[in-house]
Design a protein around this motif. Structure first.
Motif, short mmCIF file in Angstrom:
data_model
loop_
_atom_site.label_atom_id
_atom_site.label_comp_id
_atom_site.label_asym_id
_atom_site.label_seq_id
_atom_site.Cartn_x
_atom_site.Cartn_y
_atom_site.Cartn_z
N PHE A 262 -3.42 -2.74 -5.62
CA PHE A 262 -3.41 -1.59 -4.73
C PHE A 262 -3.49 -0.29 -5.51
O PHE A 262 -4.26 0.61 -5.17
N THR A 263 -2.73 -0.21 -6.57
CA THR A 263 -2.73 1.01 -7.39
C THR A 263 -4.09 1.24 -8.04
O THR A 263 -4.65 2.35 -7.97
N PHE B 104 1.08 7.96 -5.94
CA PHE B 104 -0.27 8.46 -6.14
C PHE B 104 -0.27 9.99 -6.07
O PHE B 104 0.20 10.57 -5.08
N PRO B 105 -0.76 10.68 -7.10
CA PRO B 105 -0.68 12.15 -7.14
C PRO B 105 -1.34 12.85 -5.94
O PRO B 105 -0.88 13.90 -5.50
N MET C 168 0.83 -1.20 0.00
CA MET C 168 0.00 0.00 0.00
C MET C 168 0.86 1.25 0.00
O MET C 168 0.56 2.24 -0.69
N GLU C 169 1.96 1.22 0.75
CA GLU C 169 2.85 2.38 0.79
C GLU C 169 3.46 2.65 -0.58
O GLU C 169 3.63 3.82 -0.98
N TRP D 55 -10.43 6.89 -5.26
CA TRP D 55 -10.31 8.34 -5.33
C TRP D 55 -11.32 8.94 -6.30
O TRP D 55 -11.92 9.99 -6.03
N SER D 56 -11.53 8.25 -7.41
CA SER D 56 -12.48 8.76 -8.41
C SER D 56 -13.91 8.78 -7.88
O SER D 56 -14.76 9.53 -8.35
#
Length: 235
Positions: A200-201, A28-29, A21-22, A208-209
């Protein structure tokens, strides 16, 4: 956006999943807008702390395996950890109940240091052979991340965060958590286990979306046989 993570201090895939996750967050922007909250989960709440045997010996005895068989079976987990930059030492890991460790994480969380405390406890257990149920050890680890000795002693001696630990565990049952690590993103998306990096990505981007939407059910990612530790203590 909040990411809640149910995990245990003695769960190998929880440490591996934390690293995964890290890595996803690092690229991640909107990473600065993400809040991580660690939630308590005990794989074996009735576990008796026993410093006379290693985790490897305990696992062998509980499964009816020889030590050589146990080393062979856990070798894959050790290699998986190495790929994430982690050094697991099951030979020296101490069999310990994790309730006090979870209380310490809650104390640290109240001081804005929950992630630091979680990381320190995982390293202490998996790499340093420390007893994460021992008050003096917990006090020392807490001091390392900036907590005061008096604050830690008072919290542990009075059980100040017992209810917080129980609340997390109860909440995990309500969500249907059967194994850890279990990541919940914005209370809409879930990741069960230490999945592949792209999971995870992709899930982080999807969550987020949908960040501004509410009352959406958790959508599970991954299969039941993914890398995780279940409530029967099987990893």
């Amino acid at each position: 956006m909040k990411i809640e993570i149910w995990s245990d201090v003695v769960c190998p895939f929880c440490y591996i999943g934390k690293r995964k996750m890290e890595k996803a967050l690092a690229k991640f922007p909107q990473k600065d807008a993400i809040e991580i909250e660690w939630k308590s989960f005990q794989l074996n709440p009735d576990q008796k702390t026993d410093t006379s045997v290693s985790t490897l010996e305990h696992l062998a005895a509980s499964k009816g395996w020889t030590l050589d068989q146990t080393r062979e079976i856990t070798a894959n987990v050790v290699e998986m950890a190495k790929s994430e930059g982690l050094d697991f030492d099951f030979e020296n890991a101490v069999v310990a109940n994790t309730r006090n460790a979870h209380q310490l994480i809650h104390l640290a969380k109240s001081a804005g240091k929950g992630n630091e405390m979680k990381e320190r406890l995982l390293a202490a257990y998996f790499s340093e052979g420390k007893n994460v149920d021992d008050f003096n050890t917990l006090i020392s680890l807490g001091i390392e991340i900036g907590l005061t000795e008096d604050t830690i002693k008072k919290a542990l001696e009075t059980g100040a965060y017992e209810n917080a630990v129980e609340t997390d565990i109860y909440e995990s049952r309500q969500l249907g958590v059967r194994g850890v690590p279990f990541f919940v993103l914005d209370r809409k998306f879930g990741i069960s286990g230490a999945q592949a990096d792209e999971v995870f990505t992709q899930t982080l981007e999807k969550a987020w979306s949908e960040y501004e939407k509410t009352n959406q059910p958790i959508q599970m990612t991954g299969s039941d046989d993914s890398e995780a530790c279940n409530i029967n203590g099987d990893c």
